[in-house]
Scaffold this motif. Structure first.
Motif, PDB file in Angstrom:
ATOM      1  N   SER A 353       0.843  -1.192   0.000  1.00 19.54           N
ATOM      2  CA  SER A 353       0.000   0.000   0.000  1.00 19.54           C
ATOM      3  C   SER A 353       0.882   1.247   0.000  1.00 19.54           C
ATOM      4  CB  SER A 353      -0.887   0.027   1.249  1.00 19.54           C
ATOM      5  OG  SER A 353      -1.727  -1.101   1.317  1.00 19.54           O
ATOM      6  N   THR A 354       0.342   2.309  -0.553  1.00 21.92           N
ATOM      7  CA  THR A 354       1.004   3.610  -0.422  1.00 21.92           C
ATOM      8  C   THR A 354       0.478   4.265   0.849  1.00 21.92           C
ATOM      9  OG1 THR A 354       1.226   3.897  -2.805  1.00 21.92           O
ATOM     10  CG2 THR A 354       1.380   5.871  -1.448  1.00 21.92           C
ATOM     11  N   ILE A 355       1.377   4.654   1.732  1.00 24.37           N
ATOM     12  CA  ILE A 355       1.001   5.272   3.003  1.00 24.37           C
ATOM     13  C   ILE A 355       1.597   6.675   3.037  1.00 24.37           C
ATOM     14  CG2 ILE A 355       1.261   5.163   5.509  1.00 24.37           C
ATOM     15  CD1 ILE A 355       1.148   2.118   5.262  1.00 24.37           C
ATOM     16  N   THR A 356       0.737   7.674   3.163  1.00 20.87           N
ATOM     17  CA  THR A 356       1.149   9.075   3.037  1.00 20.87           C
ATOM     18  C   THR A 356       0.852   9.858   4.310  1.00 20.87           C
ATOM     19  OG1 THR A 356       0.648   8.989   0.658  1.00 20.87           O
ATOM     20  CG2 THR A 356       0.891  11.166   1.659  1.00 20.87           C
ATOM     21  N   PRO A 357       1.875  10.188   5.099  1.00 19.73           N
ATOM     22  CA  PRO A 357       1.677  11.081   6.246  1.00 19.73           C
ATOM     23  C   PRO A 357       1.656  12.533   5.757  1.00 19.73           C
ATOM     24  CG  PRO A 357       3.647   9.682   6.475  1.00 19.73           C
ATOM     25  CD  PRO A 357       3.244   9.663   5.047  1.00 19.73           C
ATOM     26  N   PHE A 358       0.736  13.338   6.286  1.00 17.63           N
ATOM     27  CA  PHE A 358       0.667  14.729   5.838  1.00 17.63           C
ATOM     28  C   PHE A 358       0.206  15.644   6.963  1.00 17.63           C
ATOM     29  CE2 PHE A 358      -3.712  13.536   5.455  1.00 17.63           C
ATOM     30  CZ  PHE A 358      -4.468  14.699   5.419  1.00 17.63           C
ATOM     31  N   TRP A 359       0.393  16.909   6.745  1.00 14.63           N
ATOM     32  CA  TRP A 359      -0.005  17.964   7.674  1.00 14.63           C
ATOM     33  C   TRP A 359      -0.503  19.118   6.828  1.00 14.63           C
ATOM     34  CZ3 TRP A 359       2.480  22.500  10.277  1.00 14.63           C
ATOM     35  CH2 TRP A 359       1.968  22.729  11.565  1.00 14.63           C
ATOM     36  N   VAL A 360      -1.215  20.051   7.423  1.00 18.44           N
ATOM     37  CA  VAL A 360      -1.737  21.186   6.665  1.00 18.44           C
ATOM     38  C   VAL A 360      -1.236  22.488   7.281  1.00 18.44           C
ATOM     39  CG1 VAL A 360      -3.809  22.446   5.967  1.00 18.44           C
ATOM     40  CG2 VAL A 360      -3.774  19.953   5.850  1.00 18.44           C
ATOM     41  N   VAL A 361      -0.612  23.299   6.462  1.00 18.44           N
ATOM     42  CA  VAL A 361      -0.164  24.627   6.873  1.00 18.44           C
ATOM     43  C   VAL A 361      -1.283  25.615   6.548  1.00 18.44           C
ATOM     44  CG1 VAL A 361       1.534  26.457   6.457  1.00 18.44           C
ATOM     45  CG2 VAL A 361       2.263  24.057   6.495  1.00 18.44           C
ATOM     46  N   PRO A 362      -1.692  26.433   7.522  1.00 19.00           N
ATOM     47  CA  PRO A 362      -2.764  27.410   7.249  1.00 19.00           C
ATOM     48  C   PRO A 362      -2.370  28.350   6.115  1.00 19.00           C
ATOM     49  CG  PRO A 362      -2.299  27.268   9.607  1.00 19.00           C
ATOM     50  CD  PRO A 362      -1.213  26.507   8.910  1.00 19.00           C
ATOM     51  N   PRO A 363      -3.355  28.861   5.378  1.00 18.46           N
ATOM     52  CA  PRO A 363      -3.038  29.796   4.290  1.00 18.46           C
ATOM     53  C   PRO A 363      -2.469  31.090   4.869  1.00 18.46           C
ATOM     54  CG  PRO A 363      -5.404  29.742   4.685  1.00 18.46           C
ATOM     55  CD  PRO A 363      -4.813  28.654   5.526  1.00 18.46           C
ATOM     56  N   PRO A 364      -1.786  31.884   4.053  1.00 20.21           N
ATOM     57  CA  PRO A 364      -1.234  33.151   4.537  1.00 20.21           C
ATOM     58  C   PRO A 364      -2.332  34.059   5.097  1.00 20.21           C
ATOM     59  CG  PRO A 364      -0.393  32.608   2.345  1.00 20.21           C
ATOM     60  CD  PRO A 364      -1.481  31.635   2.632  1.00 20.21           C
ATOM     61  N   GLU A 365      -1.965  34.867   6.087  1.00 16.01           N
ATOM     62  CA  GLU A 365      -2.957  35.751   6.731  1.00 16.01           C
ATOM     63  C   GLU A 365      -3.613  36.695   5.736  1.00 16.01           C
ATOM     64  OE1 GLU A 365      -1.289  37.794  10.029  1.00 16.01           O
ATOM     65  OE2 GLU A 365      -0.931  35.966  11.201  1.00 16.01           O
ATOM     66  N   GLN A 366      -2.854  37.104   4.738  1.00 13.51           N
ATOM     67  CA  GLN A 366      -3.420  38.035   3.757  1.00 13.51           C
ATOM     68  C   GLN A 366      -4.344  37.342   2.761  1.00 13.51           C
ATOM     69  OE1 GLN A 366      -0.276  37.237   4.165  1.00 13.51           O
ATOM     70  NE2 GLN A 366       0.869  37.044   2.246  1.00 13.51           N
ATOM     71  N   ARG A 367      -4.391  35.991   2.823  1.00 12.12           N
ATOM     72  CA  ARG A 367      -5.288  35.244   1.923  1.00 12.12           C
ATOM     73  C   ARG A 367      -6.089  34.229   2.752  1.00 12.12           C
ATOM     74  NH1 ARG A 367      -4.197  35.758  -3.451  1.00 12.12           N
ATOM     75  NH2 ARG A 367      -5.213  33.764  -3.884  1.00 12.12           N
ATOM     76  N   PRO A 368      -6.914  34.714   3.658  1.00 15.16           N
ATOM     77  CA  PRO A 368      -7.622  33.808   4.578  1.00 15.16           C
ATOM     78  C   PRO A 368      -8.637  32.899   3.895  1.00 15.16           C
ATOM     79  CG  PRO A 368      -8.490  36.030   4.763  1.00 15.16           C
ATOM     80  CD  PRO A 368      -7.279  36.119   3.894  1.00 15.16           C
ATOM     81  N   ASN A 369      -9.050  33.234   2.689  1.00 16.80           N
ATOM     82  CA  ASN A 369     -10.054  32.428   1.990  1.00 16.80           C
ATOM     83  C   ASN A 369      -9.440  31.350   1.097  1.00 16.80           C
ATOM     84  OD1 ASN A 369     -12.277  33.833   3.093  1.00 16.80           O
ATOM     85  ND2 ASN A 369     -12.024  35.479   1.595  1.00 16.80           N
ATOM     86  N   ASP A 370      -8.117  31.211   1.161  1.00 17.52           N
ATOM     87  CA  ASP A 370      -7.463  30.136   0.406  1.00 17.52           C
ATOM     88  C   ASP A 370      -7.594  28.818   1.169  1.00 17.52           C
ATOM     89  OD1 ASP A 370      -6.770  32.015  -1.409  1.00 17.52           O
ATOM     90  OD2 ASP A 370      -4.600  31.721  -1.254  1.00 17.52           O
ATOM     91  N   TYR A 371      -7.354  27.724   0.471  1.00 16.05           N
ATOM     92  CA  TYR A 371      -7.306  26.417   1.125  1.00 16.05           C
ATOM     93  C   TYR A 371      -6.012  26.302   1.929  1.00 16.05           C
ATOM     94  CZ  TYR A 371     -11.011  25.044  -2.151  1.00 16.05           C
ATOM     95  OH  TYR A 371     -12.181  24.967  -2.862  1.00 16.05           O
ATOM     96  N   GLY A 372      -6.033  25.458   2.953  1.00 16.11           N
ATOM     97  CA  GLY A 372      -4.800  25.150   3.650  1.00 16.11           C
ATOM     98  C   GLY A 372      -3.834  24.438   2.714  1.00 16.11           C
ATOM     99  N   ILE A 373      -2.544  24.493   3.043  1.00 18.97           N
ATOM    100  CA  ILE A 373      -1.509  23.910   2.170  1.00 18.97           C
ATOM    101  C   ILE A 373      -1.135  22.526   2.690  1.00 18.97           C
ATOM    102  CG2 ILE A 373       0.762  24.250   1.148  1.00 18.97           C
ATOM    103  CD1 ILE A 373       0.520  27.233   2.008  1.00 18.97           C
ATOM    104  N   PRO A 374      -1.446  21.450   1.947  1.00 22.61           N
ATOM    105  CA  PRO A 374      -1.069  20.100   2.404  1.00 22.61           C
ATOM    106  C   PRO A 374       0.418  19.861   2.156  1.00 22.61           C
ATOM    107  CG  PRO A 374      -2.154  19.963   0.271  1.00 22.61           C
ATOM    108  CD  PRO A 374      -2.174  21.420   0.664  1.00 22.61           C
ATOM    109  N   VAL A 375       1.131  19.424   3.180  1.00 22.95           N
ATOM    110  CA  VAL A 375       2.573  19.198   3.058  1.00 22.95           C
ATOM    111  C   VAL A 375       2.917  17.782   3.495  1.00 22.95           C
ATOM    112  CG1 VAL A 375       3.312  21.595   3.271  1.00 22.95           C
ATOM    113  CG2 VAL A 375       2.900  20.253   5.323  1.00 22.95           C
TER     114      VAL A 375
END
Length: 454
Positions: A353-375
């Motif tokens: 299986s492919t196993i993918t650990p990830f976390w999400v970085v909040p979008p920049p403060e100046q772009r609050p309506n963007d999606y979080g950044i998956p890393v």
């Protein structure tokens, strides 16, 4: 006719003397509308486009390969059944055209490519998938239509050609009748985060997003992660049992001094995602188990049964919610790890299986309506000494839970032409083996219980 736009890939149609060009859309329609699958398609009529439409193969990057006289060639299978050679971007209309072109580069005297025997799809000759199609839709067809191509290829590579009747002796009985249908696999093409822009309610929440690296967003990973092999084993086992999406939680410890998140235990949710009535009771039971073991909730996992192990837009939002919830009211930092497991995606390398650990970085403060950044999260995997009784007990509870489920995976079916679903799960779980070699004998009891669920 208009001219070809600048920079568009060259389309190569020459397939040599044994040309097996793809039929045009109109010709294919004629084959199907005139007689349906009840009458026999000719050898030429079974094209990559036919296999794509009937779910036996799926488009993908780098899924096609040719190995010839020590040289390797890799190709992409496109949605329209054409082949794109990775090295040059050239487009070929058929396996024969691509094989002939590649082989002539190595051996200019080569006249034909024996495309269906030469080109491999995910490690298996395309001729095998043609055979599967014939067995499935035209069981009365003359199978020599396909086997003759294999014979040509064996002679070409300098091997002793195997007579067709000998090959038939080696075929597994009923292989093509029980091979798992890939019709349910839906091609979900991941998008890059930079293409998303501001949130859009009209965008499909199941859109998959490629992971970024921390370095790509000018950050360092703010914590270290160590995951127990028993966690991976139980999680992978859970995800293999059903063709539906599953979810579970991760227990462990967070050390604020060393900034190390240690994942020590997986807690599968034995419930349906849509069953809100039992979800709260299951979660309460998991919370009690965490407390009894002196563990904290440190993350969650879920499966993408037949798709890439990449987060969807919905997963990104869920991960961000979990991160904020674990952070608590004191604004102290505690990471929450998300893991996606892709057990039955045919883009995986081998049976694992492919196993993918990830976390999400909040979008920049100046772009609050963007999606979080998956890393992507870098993880250290720690091999356990032995399989614990807790893990074994949880595996048996999962078997009992899914035993009568309509979406239980049929482990006597075939994952690919030479590997059963049982072989698949055994091979994948062996990647998370503890140091104690007796684990395999212990797991045989679990596997035997799976065999009796049909």
């Amino acid at each position: 006719m208009g001219s070809e736009p600048p920079g568009s890939p060259q389309v190569v149609e020459d397939g040599g003397e044994e040309d097996e060009e793809e039929l045009s859309g109109g010709e294919e329609a004629d084959f199907r509308s005139s007689s349906g699958r009840g009458s026999l398609l000719t050898r030429r009529g079974i094209t990559l486009r036919v296999l794509l439409k009937d779910g036996l193969v799926e488009p993908g990057d780098g899924v096609l390969a040719i190995h010839y006289l020590g040289k390797n060639f890799v190709g992409d299978l496109l949605n329209d059944g054409k082949i794109r050679w990775v090295e040059t971007g050239q487009i070929f209309n058929s396996p024969s055209a691509w094989a002939t072109h590649c082989k002539r580069l190595v051996n200019p005297a080569k006249k034909s490519g024996c495309g269906w025997a030469s080109v491999r799809y995910r490690g298996h000759k395309l001729a095998q998938f043609k055979t599967t199609w014939l067995h499935k839709y035209q069981p009365s067809a003359d199978m020599s239509m396909v086997s003759e191509e294999d014979d040509d290829e064996d002679e070409e590579e300098g091997k002793a050609a195997v007579p067709a009747d000998e090959k038939n002796k080696n075929n597994k009985p009923g292989l093509n009748d029980v091979m798992v249908s890939r019709r349910a696999d839906r091609e979900r093409i991941p998008v890059r985060y930079c293409t998303l822009g501001t949130r859009d309610a009209a965008r499909d929440p199941h859109t998959l997003v490629e992971l970024s690296a921390f370095s790509a967003i000018n950050r360092f990973q703010p914590f270290n992660v160590a995951v127990s092999s028993n966690v991976l084993l139980l999680m992978d086992f859970h995800c293999h049992l059903t063709s539906s999406e599953v979810v579970g939680y991760l227990g462990g410890r967070w050390d604020t001094n060393t900034q190390l998140l240690t994942v020590l235990r997986a807690f599968p949710c034995r419930t349906r995602l849509a069953d809100r009535d039992t979800a709260s009771a299951v979660e309460e039971e998991i919370c009690q188990n965490l407390f009894m073991r002196g563990l904290s909730l440190v993350g969650w996992y879920h499966s993408h049964p037949r798709g890439p192990a990449l987060p969807s837009l919905q997963d990104i939002d869920s991960q961000m919610d979990h991160q904020l919830r674990l952070q608590g009211s004191n604004n102290g930092f505690q990471p929450c790890l998300g893991i996606i497991c892709g057990p039955y995606y045919h883009g995986n390398q081998g049976v694992a299986s492919t196993i993918t650990p990830f976390w999400v970085v909040p979008p920049p403060e100046q772009r609050p309506n963007d999606y979080g950044i998956p890393v992507a999260v870098e993880v250290t995997y720690v091999q356990d000494n032995f399989l614990t009784s807790d893990v074994l007990n949880e595996m048996m509870l999962l078997v009992d839970y899914y035993r009568t489920a309509p979406d239980l995976v049929q482990f006597n079916q075939y994952w690919c032409p030479e590997t059963t679903m049982m072989d698949k799960i055994k091979g994948s779980l062996s990647c998370h083996a503890p140091k104690d070699q007796a684990y395999s004998q212990i797991l045989e009891h679990v596997y035997s219980q799976l065999s009796t669920t049909h």
